[in-house]
Design a protein around this motif. Structure first.
Motif, PDB file in Angstrom:
ATOM      1  N   GLY A  41       0.790  -1.233   0.000  1.00  0.00           N
ATOM      2  CA  GLY A  41       0.000   0.000   0.000  1.00  0.00           C
ATOM      3  C   GLY A  41       0.819   1.278   0.000  1.00  0.00           C
ATOM      4  N   TRP A  42       2.130   1.165  -0.149  1.00  0.00           N
ATOM      5  CA  TRP A  42       3.010   2.336  -0.139  1.00  0.00           C
ATOM      6  C   TRP A  42       3.939   2.319  -1.340  1.00  0.00           C
ATOM      7  CZ3 TRP A  42       2.867   6.369   3.168  1.00  0.00           C
ATOM      8  CH2 TRP A  42       2.126   6.215   4.341  1.00  0.00           C
ATOM      9  N   THR A  43       4.348   3.514  -1.776  1.00  0.00           N
ATOM     10  CA  THR A  43       5.352   3.665  -2.816  1.00  0.00           C
ATOM     11  C   THR A  43       6.453   4.567  -2.303  1.00  0.00           C
ATOM     12  OG1 THR A  43       3.736   3.415  -4.594  1.00  0.00           O
ATOM     13  CG2 THR A  43       5.795   4.526  -5.164  1.00  0.00           C
ATOM     14  N   ALA A  44       7.692   4.083  -2.404  1.00  0.00           N
ATOM     15  CA  ALA A  44       8.866   4.893  -2.078  1.00  0.00           C
ATOM     16  C   ALA A  44       9.563   5.197  -3.396  1.00  0.00           C
ATOM     17  CB  ALA A  44       9.814   4.137  -1.151  1.00  0.00           C
ATOM     18  N   ARG A  45       9.831   6.481  -3.617  1.00  0.00           N
ATOM     19  CA  ARG A  45      10.474   6.885  -4.866  1.00  0.00           C
ATOM     20  C   ARG A  45      11.652   7.804  -4.527  1.00  0.00           C
ATOM     21  NH1 ARG A  45       7.198   7.085  -9.293  1.00  0.00           N
ATOM     22  NH2 ARG A  45       5.510   7.582  -7.888  1.00  0.00           N
ATOM     23  N   VAL A  46      12.839   7.432  -4.993  1.00  0.00           N
ATOM     24  CA  VAL A  46      14.020   8.273  -4.804  1.00  0.00           C
ATOM     25  C   VAL A  46      14.038   9.274  -5.945  1.00  0.00           C
ATOM     26  CG1 VAL A  46      16.533   8.337  -4.669  1.00  0.00           C
ATOM     27  CG2 VAL A  46      15.281   6.445  -3.612  1.00  0.00           C
ATOM     28  N   TRP A 104      19.893  13.847  -3.121  1.00  0.00           N
ATOM     29  CA  TRP A 104      18.712  13.063  -3.455  1.00  0.00           C
ATOM     30  C   TRP A 104      17.705  13.123  -2.313  1.00  0.00           C
ATOM     31  CZ3 TRP A 104      18.227  10.918  -8.239  1.00  0.00           C
ATOM     32  CH2 TRP A 104      19.375  10.891  -9.015  1.00  0.00           C
ATOM     33  N   ALA A 105      16.454  12.860  -2.637  1.00  0.00           N
ATOM     34  CA  ALA A 105      15.388  12.826  -1.642  1.00  0.00           C
ATOM     35  C   ALA A 105      14.571  11.567  -1.894  1.00  0.00           C
ATOM     36  CB  ALA A 105      14.506  14.065  -1.756  1.00  0.00           C
ATOM     37  N   VAL A 106      13.785  11.182  -0.896  1.00  0.00           N
ATOM     38  CA  VAL A 106      12.870  10.060  -1.055  1.00  0.00           C
ATOM     39  C   VAL A 106      11.483  10.560  -0.672  1.00  0.00           C
ATOM     40  CG1 VAL A 106      13.259   9.158   1.274  1.00  0.00           C
ATOM     41  CG2 VAL A 106      12.444   7.621  -0.520  1.00  0.00           C
ATOM     42  N   GLU A 107      10.481  10.149  -1.463  1.00  0.00           N
ATOM     43  CA  GLU A 107       9.101  10.492  -1.133  1.00  0.00           C
ATOM     44  C   GLU A 107       8.322   9.205  -0.906  1.00  0.00           C
ATOM     45  OE1 GLU A 107       7.456  12.770  -4.383  1.00  0.00           O
ATOM     46  OE2 GLU A 107       7.353  11.031  -5.708  1.00  0.00           O
ATOM     47  N   MET A 108       7.456   9.252   0.106  1.00  0.00           N
ATOM     48  CA  MET A 108       6.609   8.112   0.442  1.00  0.00           C
ATOM     49  C   MET A 108       5.164   8.496   0.148  1.00  0.00           C
ATOM     50  SD  MET A 108       8.329   5.547   1.477  1.00  0.00           S
ATOM     51  CE  MET A 108       7.060   4.539   2.224  1.00  0.00           C
ATOM     52  N   ILE A 109       4.510   7.712  -0.693  1.00  0.00           N
ATOM     53  CA  ILE A 109       3.137   7.986  -1.089  1.00  0.00           C
ATOM     54  C   ILE A 109       2.275   6.779  -0.724  1.00  0.00           C
ATOM     55  CG2 ILE A 109       1.585   8.520  -3.008  1.00  0.00           C
ATOM     56  CD1 ILE A 109       4.079   9.643  -4.480  1.00  0.00           C
ATOM     57  N   LYS A 110       1.213   7.025   0.022  1.00  0.00           N
ATOM     58  CA  LYS A 110       0.257   5.958   0.360  1.00  0.00           C
ATOM     59  C   LYS A 110      -0.649   5.765  -0.850  1.00  0.00           C
ATOM     60  CE  LYS A 110      -2.915   4.574   4.007  1.00  0.00           C
ATOM     61  NZ  LYS A 110      -2.266   3.335   4.392  1.00  0.00           N
ATOM     62  N   PRO A 146      -3.026  11.672  -3.346  1.00  0.00           N
ATOM     63  CA  PRO A 146      -2.418  12.490  -4.408  1.00  0.00           C
ATOM     64  C   PRO A 146      -1.059  13.076  -4.018  1.00  0.00           C
ATOM     65  CG  PRO A 146      -4.137  13.727  -3.301  1.00  0.00           C
ATOM     66  CD  PRO A 146      -4.157  12.339  -2.716  1.00  0.00           C
ATOM     67  N   GLU A 147      -0.819  13.255  -2.731  1.00  0.00           N
ATOM     68  CA  GLU A 147       0.403  13.896  -2.255  1.00  0.00           C
ATOM     69  C   GLU A 147       1.221  12.936  -1.407  1.00  0.00           C
ATOM     70  OE1 GLU A 147       1.402  17.105  -2.922  1.00  0.00           O
ATOM     71  OE2 GLU A 147      -0.332  17.250  -4.257  1.00  0.00           O
ATOM     72  N   PRO A 148       2.546  13.114  -1.412  1.00  0.00           N
ATOM     73  CA  PRO A 148       3.366  12.271  -0.540  1.00  0.00           C
ATOM     74  C   PRO A 148       3.069  12.545   0.930  1.00  0.00           C
ATOM     75  CG  PRO A 148       4.748  13.578  -2.039  1.00  0.00           C
ATOM     76  CD  PRO A 148       3.338  14.028  -2.216  1.00  0.00           C
ATOM     77  N   ALA A 149       3.130  11.500   1.740  1.00  0.00           N
ATOM     78  CA  ALA A 149       2.973  11.636   3.188  1.00  0.00           C
ATOM     79  C   ALA A 149       4.279  12.102   3.808  1.00  0.00           C
ATOM     80  CB  ALA A 149       2.563  10.303   3.797  1.00  0.00           C
ATOM     81  N   LEU A 150       5.380  11.838   3.120  1.00  0.00           N
ATOM     82  CA  LEU A 150       6.699  12.138   3.660  1.00  0.00           C
ATOM     83  C   LEU A 150       7.661  12.391   2.514  1.00  0.00           C
ATOM     84  CD1 LEU A 150       8.652  11.957   6.217  1.00  0.00           C
ATOM     85  CD2 LEU A 150       9.012   9.585   5.519  1.00  0.00           C
ATOM     86  N   VAL A 151       8.458  13.442   2.632  1.00  0.00           N
ATOM     87  CA  VAL A 151       9.559  13.702   1.705  1.00  0.00           C
ATOM     88  C   VAL A 151      10.757  14.046   2.571  1.00  0.00           C
ATOM     89  CG1 VAL A 151      10.464  15.135  -0.168  1.00  0.00           C
ATOM     90  CG2 VAL A 151       8.032  14.563  -0.116  1.00  0.00           C
TER      91      VAL A 151
END
Length: 179
Positions: free
Chosen positions: A38-43, A52-58, A62-67
């Motif tokens: 249920g989650w996507t991590a994208r570097v 670099w950054a990582v974003e976590m999207i549930k 529509p928006e990341p929960a964490l960057v």
């Protein structure tokens, strides 16, 4: 790249074998992209600097929960690849961010005070719940007895200020809608 079908532990077994995989999202485990549980991590490239950054999207949001910042690899140029441990840590952190956001939103939309019952028998809980409708938001003022039974409820303006004094006044006035 490792691609595995993501099946919940209690997945139905009465579907034809080809439908199990077709109806289930696939897990993706790549160096810069992990989709699982249920989650996507994208570097991603950090727009603010050379890092670099990582974003976590549930899933479904529509928006990341964490960057947040992401570690550079050994060559100091490319990002460190995602792995199971990092992904699990990111999921835990992003879930906590969402939980805290929900708690904060709940605190903004819900208030509660206790006041003496008009009959003098114990206390009543009076709540104010804001209903954030897009066109016409409103609030519900509700009184509960000591057993949690709802005694009264009226619709009030969103800007109604719930305090012990305003709740006591409402109770004393027979739960008539405050003016």
């Amino acid at each position: 790249m490792t691609v595995m079908p993501h099946l919940p532990p209690d997945a139905a077994t009465d579907l034809p074998a080809d439908e199990h995989v077709a109806d289930t999202p696939e897990a993706v485990h790549e160096d810069r992209l992990w989709c699982d549980g249920g989650w996507t991590a994208r570097v991603i490239k950090n727009e603010d600097d050379d890092g670099w950054a990582v974003e976590m999207i549930k899933d479904g949001e529509p928006e990341p929960a964490l960057v947040g910042p992401w570690t550079m690899g050994r060559n100091k140029k490319d990002p460190k690849p995602l792995d199971t441990a990092a992904f699990n840590t990111l999921v835990k952190t992003a879930s906590e961010v969402l939980r805290r956001h929900e708690q904060q939103l709940r605190a903004q939309l819900h208030r509660r005070v206790s006041v003496a019952a008009a009959s003098g028998d114990g206390e009543l809980d009076v709540t104010l719940d804001i209903v954030p409708e897009e066109d016409e938001p409103y609030a519900l003022l509700t009184a509960f007895d000591a057993f949690g039974e709802q005694l009264a409820q009226v619709q009030v303006a969103v800007n109604f200020k719930l305090s012990r004094a305003s709740a006591a006044s409402w109770v004393e006035n027979g739960f008539r809608r405050p003016g």
